[in-house]
Scaffold this motif. Sequence first.
Motif, PDB file in Angstrom:
ATOM      1  N   VAL B 425       8.433 -23.443 -29.180  1.00 29.17           N
ATOM      2  CA  VAL B 425      10.235 -22.530 -30.350  1.00 29.17           C
ATOM      3  C   VAL B 425      10.406 -22.643 -29.435  1.00 29.17           C
ATOM      4  CG1 VAL B 425      10.038 -22.256 -32.537  1.00 29.17           C
ATOM      5  CG2 VAL B 425       7.614 -23.251 -32.623  1.00 29.17           C
ATOM      6  N   LEU B 426      10.690 -21.847 -28.993  1.00 36.88           N
ATOM      7  CA  LEU B 426      11.587 -20.904 -28.564  1.00 36.88           C
ATOM      8  C   LEU B 426      11.936 -20.981 -27.180  1.00 36.88           C
ATOM      9  CD1 LEU B 426       9.604 -17.179 -29.530  1.00 36.88           C
ATOM     10  CD2 LEU B 426      11.570 -18.256 -30.778  1.00 36.88           C
ATOM     11  N   GLU B 467       1.741 -18.656 -37.951  1.00 33.67           N
ATOM     12  CA  GLU B 467       1.721 -18.400 -36.661  1.00 33.67           C
ATOM     13  C   GLU B 467       3.793 -18.398 -36.028  1.00 33.67           C
ATOM     14  OE1 GLU B 467       1.226 -22.027 -34.087  1.00 33.67           O
ATOM     15  OE2 GLU B 467      -0.014 -20.948 -32.583  1.00 33.67           O
ATOM     16  N   ILE B 468       4.358 -19.199 -37.024  1.00 33.73           N
ATOM     17  CA  ILE B 468       5.786 -19.596 -37.418  1.00 33.73           C
ATOM     18  C   ILE B 468       6.412 -17.971 -37.411  1.00 33.73           C
ATOM     19  CG2 ILE B 468       6.726 -20.211 -38.895  1.00 33.73           C
ATOM     20  CD1 ILE B 468       7.565 -21.617 -35.920  1.00 33.73           C
ATOM     21  N   ASP B 469       5.842 -17.300 -38.172  1.00 39.19           N
ATOM     22  CA  ASP B 469       6.501 -16.018 -38.489  1.00 39.19           C
ATOM     23  C   ASP B 469       6.294 -14.808 -37.799  1.00 39.19           C
ATOM     24  OD1 ASP B 469       6.867 -16.965 -40.910  1.00 39.19           O
ATOM     25  OD2 ASP B 469       4.670 -16.539 -42.171  1.00 39.19           O
ATOM     26  N   GLU B 472       8.948 -15.860 -34.873  1.00 47.10           N
ATOM     27  CA  GLU B 472      10.124 -15.379 -35.111  1.00 47.10           C
ATOM     28  C   GLU B 472       9.949 -14.125 -35.088  1.00 47.10           C
ATOM     29  OE1 GLU B 472      13.618 -16.219 -39.018  1.00 47.10           O
ATOM     30  OE2 GLU B 472      11.206 -15.483 -40.112  1.00 47.10           O
ATOM     31  N   ARG B 476      12.450 -12.308 -32.866  1.00 52.13           N
ATOM     32  CA  ARG B 476      13.821 -10.974 -33.170  1.00 52.13           C
ATOM     33  C   ARG B 476      13.809 -10.135 -32.654  1.00 52.13           C
ATOM     34  NH1 ARG B 476      13.741  -7.110 -37.303  1.00 52.13           N
ATOM     35  NH2 ARG B 476      11.808  -7.324 -37.794  1.00 52.13           N
ATOM     36  N   TYR B 480      17.588 -12.025 -29.959  1.00 50.49           N
ATOM     37  CA  TYR B 480      18.161 -12.867 -29.714  1.00 50.49           C
ATOM     38  C   TYR B 480      19.163 -13.214 -28.606  1.00 50.49           C
ATOM     39  CZ  TYR B 480      16.458 -15.035 -34.346  1.00 50.49           C
ATOM     40  OH  TYR B 480      15.442 -15.529 -35.845  1.00 50.49           O
TER      41      TYR B 480
END
Lengths: 347, 785
Positions: B425-426, B467-469, B472, B476, B480
């Motif tokens: 994702v990242l 998981e996505i939370d 993030e 954070r 970023y």
Amino acid sequence: MSSASADPVAALAALRAEAEARIRSAVGREALQQLKTEYLGRKAGRVTAVLKTLPSLDPEARRVVGQAANDAKAAIERLLEEADAARVALEGGTAGRDLTMPARYAWRGAIHPVTLVIDEICAIFAELGFSRYVGPEAETERNNFTALNFPPEHPALDMHDTFYLGEGKLLRTHTSPLQIRVMETYQPPIRVTMPGMCYRRDAFDASHAPVFSQVEALAVDEGITFVDLKASLSYFARRFFGRETRVRFRPSFFPFTEPSADMEVECRICHGSGCPACKNTGWMEILGSGMVDPNVFVNVGIDPEKYTGWAFGMGPHRMALLRYGIPDIRMLYDADVRLHDQFVDAV
Amino acid sequence: MNVSLRWLASLLGTDLDPIETRDRLLMLGAGVEGMEPLHHDLAGVVIGQVLEVRRHPNADRLSLCEVNAGAEIKHVVCGATNVVAGKKYPFAPVGTTLPGGVTLERRKIRGEVSEGMLCSERELGLGEDGDGILELETAAAPGTRLLDALPLADTRFVLEITPNRPDLLSHEGVARDLGAVLQQPVKLPPIPGAPAGVPRAARAASAGETAGVRVVIEDAVGCPRYTAAVIRGVKVRPSPAWLQDRLRAIGARPINNVVDATNYLLFENGQPLHAFDLAKLRGPAIVVRRAGRGETIVTLDGQSRQLTPETTVIADAERATAIAGVMGGAESEVAVETTDILLECAYFDPARTRLTRRTLGLSTEASYRFERGVDHDATPLRLLRAAELIVAVAGGRVDGVPVDVHPAPIPPTTIFVRDARIAHVLGVEIPRVDVERVLTALGCVVGPKDDRLAVQVPAWRPDLTREIDVIEEIARVVGYDRFPDDLRLFRPGTVPDAPSERLADRLRRVLVGLGLHEAITSSLGPRLDEREPMVLNPLSQEEAYLRADLLPGLVRRVEYNWRQMQRNVRLFEIGHVFHKKECSLPDEEIRVAAVVTGARRPPHWSEPEPPDYDLFDVKALLEAAARVVRPGAALAGEGSELVMRDAAGVVVGRGLEPTADRPAWAARVFGFELSVEMGEAPRLRAAPLPRSPAVERDVALVLPETMAAADVEATLRAGAGRLLERTWPFDEYRGAPLASGARSVAWRLVFREEGRTLREAEVDEALARALKEVEQRHGVRRREA
């Protein structure tokens, strides 16, 4: 009985004045030719007609009227010659003309400042392979909220003060329902910008309008990451605001993206030193963005384990105010021709 | 939410720089809407010690004081009655500007020189008390800056917290986020004067008891957890200075010690509390239940409110005495004479609270937090801290053992996070140690589980469920700005450009080229006819309907320009219109419309005034627009309007003179509206250029007024046959010698045949055929020469 027929001399004077006015305003060779025929033509010329009556007059009247008619004929001929010379000068060359006099224009129209901004945004993303996609402004609650992962009865709904049409229908509060529509219609890879009008229950004031534009973008494919989001949006910011523009990304929250990020650029007014427009931070928020939330993918039948994506939304009305230094958003709805006249060269 | 920098610093046990803290908060996702320095305007005020007080020789109410201001002794005239030799007061020497904006000058008061001023709380902007000067209990030496001696200087941030982060609605939560970046743990500061040995609440399943008060949860959905403590012997009075200062620093008004204590804790840890006057509770009992149908309550704001069974209430043995999570009742409100209180610390269901808040139209600090979710794990601990604080500031003692009614404890959330998914994702590999450090700092308990990381989430983070939370959170806190932003190759998408967008773009260019300005008008307006869909909750009746046509909106814009004394207005708009449809979304259609009024071209010095626009200009605009978006549509005159129909005969556009509120000096306004068809335009093929010469003929025909020139022309074309290349009317004439009711229309006819030169005779023959047809068909003859 009209005075004209009563007094041929007066009638000739009037005829002469009329001819003079018409000759001065006539444009082009043909118009002058027509006037010459009308007044001086051998068969039906109006001055000629007076000359033709001379034989029937008594000698004294013949002398007076004849003199007047010949004077009129000579004057009209002279005016026609002058006008023709002027025409030749104007059409044929510049000799004797004052070229500092204003040019002859047709009306010029202008594209609306908001359209200019939308088109530029879409054009920049077109360089990154994005096409344009649009959809209806009246939407279902499902497309506007539920499918975008807004939980029912959640405070996130308070961020969108909504106009309702009844029976689960509403006026879209953002262009994001187009994400749902495009993903339910097309298979990845998807790269689209989605401009359109949106509605929120905000009274008109200097910075709010109940009807306003947004541009949404969505990229979905295998292997898309947060780095791609940052890269694409940074590229956009540098193309839109200038190569040296500093950009930063801040964590944010939208139900339909995670991680979510607000993109800010260096304040366009103070260039980072701090001013009221940027609340002394030196930065201006330009758009909200994020990685497409897996729940949104599930809602439209795309496998979130296989595909990832990013999306953003931004407000061209606000960008137009910023870009063109327009102080009040209402001016973008007034259609005041004095504003739009300033945009004729911005096509 | 308002946040005090000094308060944050006390929770982190470290000094914080205002600008750095603001930027850190921003980069953590808290919107900093404002940043306000507090009391920095007191920089000139110092500690002054009064050495001697004498009566002013010329005024009974004034005294003369010798004040030790550090470097020298100052002579001061003072009007306060509470000035006492030996005590310390805030002293503003000559030259100081006080918060009200007044700069002190050296001056004589009734003949005595005053070299400064001893100040009251109000004069310093520190409080409401202006009766006497502010007596200071401080060890600081005379001459010390007041801001150095007292904890006054502060910075207030106005934070905008996103709805997913209820934990940030407290200083503790904000400090925790900051601490995750600063690598500094959060510790709640000890309460000065807190009693020792207050017992922790004892758990009960659905009914319990504390100090003789029965506490029952009947509605466990609306209220999953309710803790309560009884405190007897409190004295309601003003709070101590430190507590008042804290509240003022965030812009809250101190009320009394009990209320201030609950407010302080609300802003410290985000837990809304409520104190009932125990004497007013019948039973005495607390029953958490749904409201009965028709039950009413008078809330703290004095309003009587009708309740429904959708609302959870806190009742005593007989009736509702508070609306759960929203507002307390007036009847059981803590007042000056209150001595015994029941302190509530509960967890109310977010969805239920939101529903209640919306039904009652009543939003409070408490409902705002319960709606978003408070920490349901810490409830008993927070009750304990609240009880300690109230006893510390209001006296009394905790009676018995507090009770914790908790029917079904909520198990902690555990999320499994895959290393590969983080990078997926990242776009960047984050080392496992960094991941663990970040999550631990946020209060998670982390441990490896198979090839994943098991993350147990603290109850103050209800937003972390997937998981996505967690991914993030990692991004954070890592920041970023630490991620690269290099463009990579991409695959082209499968979505074509929307045809309507291409058409709109071409249309825009055509109409702009014809001199029109693009307008964007509001699609909300008043009701004009039956077709418009209605908005259920409009801002006003003037904006209650969606437009069914574009033209009326454009005419309003022309009228607006007339009010600005603009005579020449040319506008077009491309936008959506809406038509009501039963049981579905409104029919939505893209339209283009235009209005023109005033001079047909800009005036020029070389020419007379140009004529004004008329319907034939609009005909040109309409035809130009139709060539882009409606190829194949046909235009005809019907009455005084132009009507455009598609191949199937359906009306798709109109040109007309719309009604407008026109000032005497303005010109007539003309307009058209046309629906934009989404089809692609036919492909353009260029015809070969002619190589043979053309032969031209002009004919003038006398037509009755009622006969359409287009009909005659069609006959002419048919009659002239294939040699006729094109023809068009080039003149129209009325008047003598023609009879009234007749007109002469002159056509030019161009004859040509590719590959050879036409003979005059063939052309004359074709023309004669055409004229014969016209005469037979329409009874129309050539005009006599």
